[in-house]
Design a protein around this motif. Structure first.
Motif, PDB file in Angstrom:
ATOM      1  N   UNK A 191      79.728  11.136  26.349  1.00 38.64           N
ATOM      2  CA  UNK A 191      79.399  12.547  26.139  1.00 38.64           C
ATOM      3  C   UNK A 191      79.842  13.408  27.316  1.00 38.64           C
ATOM      4  N   UNK A 192      79.744  12.867  28.520  1.00 40.88           N
ATOM      5  CA  UNK A 192      80.186  13.614  29.704  1.00 40.88           C
ATOM      6  C   UNK A 192      81.685  13.873  29.624  1.00 40.88           C
ATOM      7  N   UNK A 193      82.461  12.826  29.307  1.00 39.74           N
ATOM      8  CA  UNK A 193      83.913  13.000  29.212  1.00 39.74           C
ATOM      9  C   UNK A 193      84.279  13.954  28.082  1.00 39.74           C
ATOM     10  N   UNK A 194      83.578  13.846  26.972  1.00 38.97           N
ATOM     11  CA  UNK A 194      83.858  14.712  25.832  1.00 38.97           C
ATOM     12  C   UNK A 194      83.583  16.171  26.184  1.00 38.97           C
ATOM     13  N   UNK A 195      82.439  16.422  26.815  1.00 34.93           N
ATOM     14  CA  UNK A 195      82.121  17.791  27.214  1.00 34.93           C
ATOM     15  C   UNK A 195      83.112  18.338  28.223  1.00 34.93           C
ATOM     16  N   UNK A 196      83.547  17.485  29.158  1.00 33.55           N
ATOM     17  CA  UNK A 196      84.507  17.923  30.172  1.00 33.55           C
ATOM     18  C   UNK A 196      85.856  18.266  29.539  1.00 33.55           C
ATOM     19  N   UNK A 197      86.283  17.481  28.541  1.00 30.13           N
ATOM     20  CA  UNK A 197      87.543  17.788  27.867  1.00 30.13           C
ATOM     21  C   UNK A 197      87.472  19.146  27.168  1.00 30.13           C
ATOM     22  N   UNK A 198      86.347  19.419  26.507  1.00 32.59           N
ATOM     23  CA  UNK A 198      86.217  20.696  25.794  1.00 32.59           C
ATOM     24  C   UNK A 198      86.134  21.868  26.765  1.00 32.59           C
ATOM     25  N   UNK A 199      85.402  21.698  27.870  1.00 28.47           N
ATOM     26  CA  UNK A 199      85.352  22.757  28.882  1.00 28.47           C
ATOM     27  C   UNK A 199      86.713  22.955  29.532  1.00 28.47           C
ATOM     28  N   UNK A 200      87.431  21.846  29.750  1.00 28.87           N
ATOM     29  CA  UNK A 200      88.771  21.957  30.305  1.00 28.87           C
ATOM     30  C   UNK A 200      89.687  22.763  29.396  1.00 28.87           C
ATOM     31  N   UNK A 201      89.572  22.552  28.090  1.00 30.73           N
ATOM     32  CA  UNK A 201      90.372  23.329  27.145  1.00 30.73           C
ATOM     33  C   UNK A 201      90.031  24.814  27.234  1.00 30.73           C
ATOM     34  N   UNK A 202      88.732  25.135  27.286  1.00 29.46           N
ATOM     35  CA  UNK A 202      88.318  26.535  27.355  1.00 29.46           C
ATOM     36  C   UNK A 202      88.835  27.205  28.629  1.00 29.46           C
ATOM     37  N   UNK A 203      88.737  26.521  29.760  1.00 31.05           N
ATOM     38  CA  UNK A 203      89.205  27.096  31.022  1.00 31.05           C
ATOM     39  C   UNK A 203      90.720  27.275  31.032  1.00 31.05           C
ATOM     40  N   UNK A 204      91.431  26.325  30.431  1.00 32.03           N
ATOM     41  CA  UNK A 204      92.888  26.421  30.396  1.00 32.03           C
ATOM     42  C   UNK A 204      93.339  27.614  29.562  1.00 32.03           C
ATOM     43  N   UNK A 205      92.700  27.809  28.431  1.00 32.21           N
ATOM     44  CA  UNK A 205      93.053  28.963  27.602  1.00 32.21           C
ATOM     45  C   UNK A 205      92.658  30.274  28.294  1.00 32.21           C
ATOM     46  N   UNK A 206      91.578  30.241  29.089  1.00 31.35           N
ATOM     47  CA  UNK A 206      91.214  31.429  29.864  1.00 31.35           C
ATOM     48  C   UNK A 206      92.278  31.730  30.916  1.00 31.35           C
ATOM     49  N   UNK A 254      91.849  31.967  41.626  1.00 32.26           N
ATOM     50  CA  UNK A 254      91.132  31.054  42.520  1.00 32.26           C
ATOM     51  C   UNK A 254      89.851  30.556  41.857  1.00 32.26           C
ATOM     52  N   UNK A 255      89.112  31.463  41.215  1.00 33.15           N
ATOM     53  CA  UNK A 255      87.874  31.088  40.529  1.00 33.15           C
ATOM     54  C   UNK A 255      88.148  30.095  39.403  1.00 33.15           C
ATOM     55  N   UNK A 256      89.172  30.374  38.602  1.00 35.33           N
ATOM     56  CA  UNK A 256      89.511  29.473  37.502  1.00 35.33           C
ATOM     57  C   UNK A 256      89.898  28.093  38.030  1.00 35.33           C
ATOM     58  N   UNK A 257      90.637  28.069  39.127  1.00 33.92           N
ATOM     59  CA  UNK A 257      91.035  26.787  39.723  1.00 33.92           C
ATOM     60  C   UNK A 257      89.809  26.010  40.186  1.00 33.92           C
ATOM     61  N   UNK A 258      88.849  26.702  40.778  1.00 41.75           N
ATOM     62  CA  UNK A 258      87.629  26.047  41.235  1.00 41.75           C
ATOM     63  C   UNK A 258      86.830  25.458  40.086  1.00 41.75           C
ATOM     64  N   UNK A 259      86.715  26.204  38.993  1.00 41.63           N
ATOM     65  CA  UNK A 259      85.974  25.702  37.830  1.00 41.63           C
ATOM     66  C   UNK A 259      86.676  24.485  37.220  1.00 41.63           C
ATOM     67  N   UNK A 260      87.990  24.496  37.213  1.00 42.60           N
ATOM     68  CA  UNK A 260      88.734  23.343  36.700  1.00 42.60           C
ATOM     69  C   UNK A 260      88.494  22.108  37.569  1.00 42.60           C
ATOM     70  N   UNK A 261      88.429  22.322  38.893  1.00 40.61           N
ATOM     71  CA  UNK A 261      88.125  21.213  39.786  1.00 40.61           C
ATOM     72  C   UNK A 261      86.745  20.636  39.536  1.00 40.61           C
ATOM     73  N   UNK A 262      85.782  21.497  39.251  1.00 46.22           N
ATOM     74  CA  UNK A 262      84.418  21.060  38.959  1.00 46.22           C
ATOM     75  C   UNK A 262      84.376  20.215  37.690  1.00 46.22           C
ATOM     76  N   UNK A 263      85.007  20.699  36.641  1.00 44.70           N
ATOM     77  CA  UNK A 263      85.033  19.962  35.373  1.00 44.70           C
ATOM     78  C   UNK A 263      85.761  18.635  35.543  1.00 44.70           C
ATOM     79  N   UNK A 264      86.845  18.648  36.301  1.00 40.58           N
ATOM     80  CA  UNK A 264      87.619  17.426  36.522  1.00 40.58           C
ATOM     81  C   UNK A 264      86.792  16.348  37.206  1.00 40.58           C
ATOM     82  N   UNK A 265      85.935  16.734  38.141  1.00 45.47           N
ATOM     83  CA  UNK A 265      85.114  15.759  38.854  1.00 45.47           C
ATOM     84  C   UNK A 265      84.112  15.083  37.926  1.00 45.47           C
ATOM     85  N   UNK A 266      83.468  15.842  37.062  1.00 51.13           N
ATOM     86  CA  UNK A 266      82.521  15.236  36.117  1.00 51.13           C
ATOM     87  C   UNK A 266      83.240  14.278  35.171  1.00 51.13           C
ATOM     88  N   UNK A 267      84.406  14.688  34.701  1.00 47.06           N
ATOM     89  CA  UNK A 267      85.164  13.799  33.819  1.00 47.06           C
ATOM     90  C   UNK A 267      85.615  12.550  34.571  1.00 47.06           C
TER      91      UNK A 267
END
Length: 462
Positions: A90-105, A121-134
Motif C-alpha cells: 500500500x505504501x508503494x502504491x500510494x507513492x506511485x499515485x502521488x508521484x504521478x500527481x506531482x509529475x503532472x503538476x 524547488x518545492x515540487x522537487x522537494x515533494x518528489x524527494x519525499x514521495x520517493x523516500x517512502x516508496x
C-alpha cells in the motif's frame, strides 16, 4: 540475552512477484530518467541560455537538486518506521499515485512562460519525499520475496534498471524535446501545440504515465509485510521508539557504521556530478562539441548515455555473476576507488570523447559497489526490521549528498567545474583506498548481526 528471532522465509512465489515488481519499477525509473534529463535541458537551454547567466543556472540546478536530496534524506527515519508498521504494498502504491500527481503538476508549471523558481524547488522537494517512502517500502520487500541465494542477482537487476534508464532516458527525452521543432519545420504543428517552445512537457507526461502504469501493475501483486516487532513484554512500541531503533541497531555495530561512513564520503564526493556535468559540458567542453558542429543537448545526452552504458554493462555482469560470496566488502571498496579515479579523469577531460570514456568507467563501477553493499545489509538485518534500519542507513550514507550538491553549485559558480570534479574524485579514491586497511570495516561480514537489539532495554551485541 534473548535469542534472536527467526528470519521469515520468502514467499513460495516470491521470485515471480519480485520480477513483476521489478518490471513495474523499471517503468517508473525510466519515466523519471526521461523527465530528469528534460528538466536539466529546460534549465540549461531554455530558462538560462546565456553565458552571463551561469550563476543563476548553477543556483537553479543546485537548489532543485538540494530540495530533492534534503527531503529524501531527512524524511528517511519517518519513512522507515512507517514501512515497518504498515502494509508495504500500500505504501508503494500510494507513492506511485502521488508521484504521478506531482509529475503532472510539474508539467503544468513548465507550461507557464516562466514558472517561479521556488515552485520548481518545492515540487522537487515533494518528489524527494514521495520517493523516500516508496524506496523504503521497496528496499524492505526484497528479503520477503527473494531467496537468500538470489539476493545479489536481484540487487544486480535493480542496478541494471537504474543504468538502463540512464541510457534510454536521455535519448527518449531528446527525441520528445525536439518534437515541436520538427513539427514546425514540416508545418504540421497542431494549433494547441503552437505555444510550446520545446517538448519538455512531453517528457513529464511520459513520467506521469509511467507512475500510473507502475501503480496498475503493483495493484495486482501480493507483497508480504512481516509482523511488526514488539518489545520484550509483547507491547507495541511507540512511533518515537521505532524511529530511534535503527540508530541503536547500527550504532552498536561498528563495522556497519564504518561502511556507512565510507558511503557518506562517497556521496559527498560524487553527488555533485548532477550539477557539475551540465556546467562542464556547457563551458568546459564547448570548444570541442562546437568544433564538431554538435549541440549542448547532443553532447550532454552523449555523456549521460555513455555513463549509463557502463552502468548497464556493470549491472548485467553482477546479475549474471552473482557477486562475491565472501569478502563482499572488497566488492564495495575496489569499485569505489575506480569510481574516484574515473571522476577525476572526467574533470580533466577537454573533449567529449575523453569525458565519455571517463563516465563509462564511472558507470561501470556503480552496480558492483551498490549490489555488494545491499547484499551485506540484507544478510545482517532481519526483514521485520529492515524498514527502520535501512532508513537510518540511507540517512547516514546520504546525508552528505545535499551538502555535495550545494558545494558543487557554489564552487562551480566561482571556479571551473572540471577542477571541482578532479578534487572530488581524488578525495574519494584516497578515502576508499585507506579503508582497505581498516580492521573494523573488514569485520563487516563476520556473522549475522545480534538481533537481541530488538528489545530496547537489552544489551546489544557487536
Amino acid at each position: 540475552m534473548t535469542p534472536p528471532p527467526q528470519t521469515a522465509l520468502p514467499a513460495p512465489d516470491g521470485w515471480r512477484t519480485f520480477v513483476w515488481l521489478w518490471g513495474s519499477q523499471a517503468l517508473s525509473v525510466l519515466g523519471s530518467a526521461v523527465a530528469g534529463f528534460a528538466f536539466s535541458i529546460y534549465l540549461t537551454v531554455t530558462r538560462y541560455p546565456l553565458a552571463e547567466q551561469k550563476p543563476q543556472l548553477a543556483l537553479a540546478l543546485a537548489a532543485t537538486a538540494l530540495a530533492w536530496g534534503l527531503a529524501a534524506t531527512l524524511s528517511a527515519p519517518v519513512a522507515g518506521t512507517w514501512t515497518d508498521r504498515h502494509d508495504r504494498r500500500q505504501i508503494m502504491l500510494g507513492a506511485d499515485l502521488l508521484g504521478a500527481a506531482l509529475t503532472f503538476a510539474m508539467l503544468g508549471l513548465l507550461l507557464l512562460p516562466a514558472a517561479p523558481l521556488w515552485t520548481l524547488v518545492l515540487a522537487s522537494g515533494l518528489m524527494g519525499l514521495v520517493s523516500t517512502f516508496h524506496g523504503s517500502a521497496f528496499d524492505a520487500s526484497y528479503t520477503t520475496l527473494v531467496p537468500k541465494d538470489r539476493l545479489p542477482r536481484a540487487n544486480g537487476m535493480m542496478q541494471t534498471i537504474w543504468s538502463l534508464a540512464g541510457l534510454v532516458g536521455p535519448a527518449l527525452a531528446a527525441l520528445l524535446i525536439g518534437v515541436p521543432a520538427l513539427l514546425r519545420r514540416s508545418e504540421a504543428l497542431p494549433a494547441w501545440l503552437s505555444g510550446l517552445r520545446d517538448g519538455v512537457p512531453f517528457a513529464f507526461a511520459v513520467d506521469g504515465l509511467s507512475f500510473v502504469l507502475a501503480a496498475v501493475i503493483l495493484s495486482r501483486l501480493s507483497v508480504p509485510s512481516p509482523k511488526e516487532v514488539t518489545d520484550r513484554s509483547g507491547l507495541q512500541r511507540s512511533f518515537r521508539e521505532d524511529m530511534t531503533f535503527g540508530w541503536t541497531f547500527i550504532g552498536s555495530r561498528r563495522p556497519l557504521l564504518a561502511l556507512l561512513l565510507t558511503f557518506a564520503v562517497a556521496n559527498l564526493c560524487g553527488s555533485g556530478l548532477g550539477v557539475l556535468e551540465p556546467l562542464i559540458v556547457k563551458f568546459g567542453l564547448a570548444a570541442d562539441w562546437q568544433a564538431r558542429g554538435s549541440t549542448l543537448t547532443a553532447a550532454l545526452a552523449t555523456l549521460t548515455v555513455t555513463q549509463s552504458v557502463g552502468g548497464v554493462l556493470g549491472g548485467v555482469l553482477i546479475s549474471v555473476w552473482g557477486g562475491l560470496k565472501v569478502r563482499r566488502v572488497l566488492g564495495v571498496l575496489v569499485p569505489m576507488i575506480a569510481s574516484g579515479l574515473a571522476l577525476a579523469a572526467f574533470g580533466l577531460s577537454s573533449t567529449v570523447l575523453g569525458a565519455a570514456l571517463a563516465l563509462f568507467a564511472l558507470g561501470l563501477t556503480y552496480p558492483a559497489m551498490n549490489a555488494h553493499s545491499q547484499s551485506i545489509w540484507q544478510a545482517q538485518v532481519p526483514p521485520a526490521m529492515q524498514g527502520r534500519v535501512f532508513s537510518v542507513r540511507r540517512l547516514i550514507a546520504q546525508f552528505t549528498s545535499p551538502l555535495s550538491t550545494a558545494l558543487a553549485g557554489l564552487l562551480a559558480a566561482r571556479y571551473a567545474g572540471g577542477s571541482v570534479a578532479v578534487l572530488a574524485g581524488l578525495l574519494l579514491a584516497g578515502v576508499a583506498a585507506a579503508q582497505l586497511f581498516n580492521p573494523v570495516l573488514r569485520r563487516v561480514e563476520d556473522g549475522p548481526a545480534a538481533l537481541a537489539s530488538a528489545a530496547p532495554e537489552s544489551r546489544i551485541g557487536g
